[in-house]
Design an enzyme around this catalytic site. Structure first.
Site, mmCIF file in Angstrom:
data_model
loop_
_atom_site.group_PDB
_atom_site.id
_atom_site.type_symbol
_atom_site.label_atom_id
_atom_site.label_comp_id
_atom_site.label_asym_id
_atom_site.label_seq_id
_atom_site.Cartn_x
_atom_site.Cartn_y
_atom_site.Cartn_z
ATOM 1 N N SER A 292 -9.615 1.878 3.228
ATOM 2 C CA SER A 292 -8.772 2.636 2.328
ATOM 3 C C SER A 292 -7.807 1.777 1.506
ATOM 4 C CB SER A 292 -7.960 3.658 3.123
ATOM 5 O OG SER A 292 -7.097 2.998 4.062
ATOM 6 N N LYS B 192 0.837 -1.198 0.000
ATOM 7 C CA LYS B 192 0.000 0.000 0.000
ATOM 8 C C LYS B 192 0.874 1.251 0.000
ATOM 9 C CE LYS B 192 -3.835 1.952 2.797
ATOM 10 N NZ LYS B 192 -4.658 1.692 4.015
ATOM 11 N N SER C 52 -9.891 -0.691 7.386
ATOM 12 C CA SER C 52 -9.350 -0.497 6.039
ATOM 13 C C SER C 52 -8.619 -1.688 5.455
ATOM 14 C CB SER C 52 -8.429 0.732 6.016
ATOM 15 O OG SER C 52 -9.182 1.904 6.182
#
Length: 492
Positions: free
Chosen positions: A151, A76, A175
């Site tokens: 997210s 990420k 997330s």
């Protein structure tokens, strides 16, 4: 081959059937074929990926294999990495390259993993749909008109479409677990303090936690075993966290004697009927495997959303104050003076959702409002923690839906932030209490994946993994893949 698990790929590497370079090239080809559709990756250096793979093959030949030798793992865009940009998918960090690796990145490298690019995410991890990214939204492989969750949406989509077999995400209010649920994969949020936060760009420091996203429970355990452990460079990293046997927990075949709590507050009117039906069916399967389902109550769950959206923006407001455009990142053109530079640079660099949370946090921390909002929210957080402590006196693990609804359409909730915030209604309490949580696929609603969430006592990831592994072994949900991407190689 593309939808192979980490352990399958590891076996093939160990048996000499393939090489890390060949594996890396396979996934690079799939990224080249499908990323324009999904927008899962925001940075990729194919030459660097292949160089890592070649180094892994050389290491294996000379020294043998490490825990994650040659296994491709996406990252990420919130983890600092020396070899490439780290932007948190925000314009404020345009051009920023970290001078050091995050602790978990170092641990992955030490374990022999091949790190594959940076994945898309909501800006500064603030969002539940991956629509606040400065690089544009990521798309769900099950329906590219829909969101993948957030997210960590890019990490989820990359695994669901087999652009990589696994990825790292972060979980501040769900997330990892929510996008895992919406894309039909498995995601684990460890106990707060189990995995170092050093080098993870902070959203809300008392809530953020890194964890794995993969196709199955064992793969998540393999990665967590590699990245967990005390880090003296992180004050929130716990030095005496109880050790567990990560992989042994995944060998569980049944649930005999397991007491599973079913909290009434997580099975409410308003949730999608097919989601509820899938989770109820999953609990019935758990009973068939020998578990006892016990009705419990977590009465302060109803206050979790309100408490979270005071605490998280407050911490975000403080953490994001450092982005002043002086040392790095975006700077406005031709500022009139220092104040103008600060004001315009931050206004131009931050997106609307990040600005909303900064302003909310600044308000709740301001003189005259601190006691009324922030302090009260922290007291509610303590009540939520106590609810879980009392529940775990009766049960071993808690099972709930991960999300009240399946993936919604792109743009459907962008004009209604409060409705968007409700997407995390079943995941937020876990972060407030600092507990481990895992989401795994358990069915479909309108041809879209549904997630089953497991919540365990602090430091008992082994209990969570054991329950999830037993359920996974008795069902076929983890073997379901989006048809459009279920193609060998990378040909479209």
């Amino acid at each position: 081959m593309p939808f192979s698990s980490l352990s399958d790929i590891q076996s093939r590497l160990n048996n000499g059937e393939t090489t890390a370079v060949e594996i890396a090239q396979l996934y690079l080809d799939r990224i080249a074929a499908f990323n324009s559709t999904l927008n899962a990756f925001v940075h990729l250096d194919a030459d660097h990926v292949l160089a890592q793979a070649a180094a892994s093959d050389a290491y294996r030949k000379e020294h043998g294999a490490r825990a994650l030798e040659g296994l491709p793992i996406a990252v990420k865009d919130i983890f600092c990495t020396q070899d490439g940009p780290t932007r948190c998918c925000s314009n404020i960090l345009e051009g920023f390259e970290a001078p050091y690796d995050a602790h978990v990145i170092t641990k992955l490298k030490e374990a022999g993993a091949v790190l594959v690019g940076k994945t898309n995410m909501d800006e500064f991890a603030m969002g539940s749909s991956n629509e606040t990214s400065a690089f544009g939204p990521c798309r769900n492989p099950w329906d590219t008109d829909r969101i993948p969750g957030g997210s960590s949406g890019g990490s989820a989509a990359s695994v669901a479409a087999a652009l990589t077999p696994a990825a790292l995400g972060t979980d501040t209010g769900g997330s990892i677990r929510q996008p895992a649920a919406l894309t039909g994969i498995t995601g684990l949020k460890p106990t707060y303090g189990r995995v170092s936060r050093r080098g993870i760009i902070a959203f809300a420091s008392s809530l953020d936690q890194a964890g794995p996203m993969a196709g199955n429970v064992k793969d998540c355990a393999m990665i967590t075993a590699a990245i967990s452990g005390h880090d003296a460079g992180d004050a929130t990293s716990v030095s005496d966290a109880p050790a567990i046997d990560w992989l042994a927990a995944c060998e569980t075949q049944d649930m005999k004697g397991l007491k599973i709590g079913k909290p009434k507050e997580y099975f409410v009117d308003g949730m999608d009927a097919a989601v509820r039906q899938s989770v109820e069916a999953a609990l019935q399967k758990c009973e068939e495997l020998g578990a006892e389902i016990i009705d419990i109550s977590l009465p302060n769950t109803e206050h979790a959303i309100a408490a979270y959206y005071v605490i998280a923006p407050s911490e975000a407001s403080a953490n994001l104050s450092r982005y002043d455009s002086v040392r790095f990142g975006h700077r406005c053109d031709n500022p009139e003076d220092l104040l103008d530079m600060y004001t315009r640079s931050r206004d131009e660099g931050f997106g609307s959702e990040v600005k909303r949370r900064i302003l909310t946090g600044a308000f709740t921390l301001s003189s005259g409002y601190y006691d009324a909002y922030y302090l009260k929210a922290q007291k509610v957080r303590t009540l939520i923690q106590q609810d879980f402590i009392q529940a775990f006196e009766q049960v071993d693990v808690i099972a709930t839906p991960t999300s009240p609804i399946p993936a919604f359409k792109l743009g459907e909730k962008t004009d209604d932030p409060l409705t968007m915030y409700l997407s995390d209604i079943f995941t937020i309490a876990v972060n407030l209490a600092g507990l481990p949580g895992l989401s795994q696929p358990c069915g479909f609603a309108s041809n879209l994946p549904v997630g089953l969430q497991w919540i365990g006592p602090a430091w008992r990831e082994d209990t969570v993994l054991a329950a999830a592994a037993a359920y996974e072994g008795a069902t076929d949900w983890s073997n379901q893949h989006p048809a459009e991407f279920n193609i060998n190689g990378g040909e479209s």
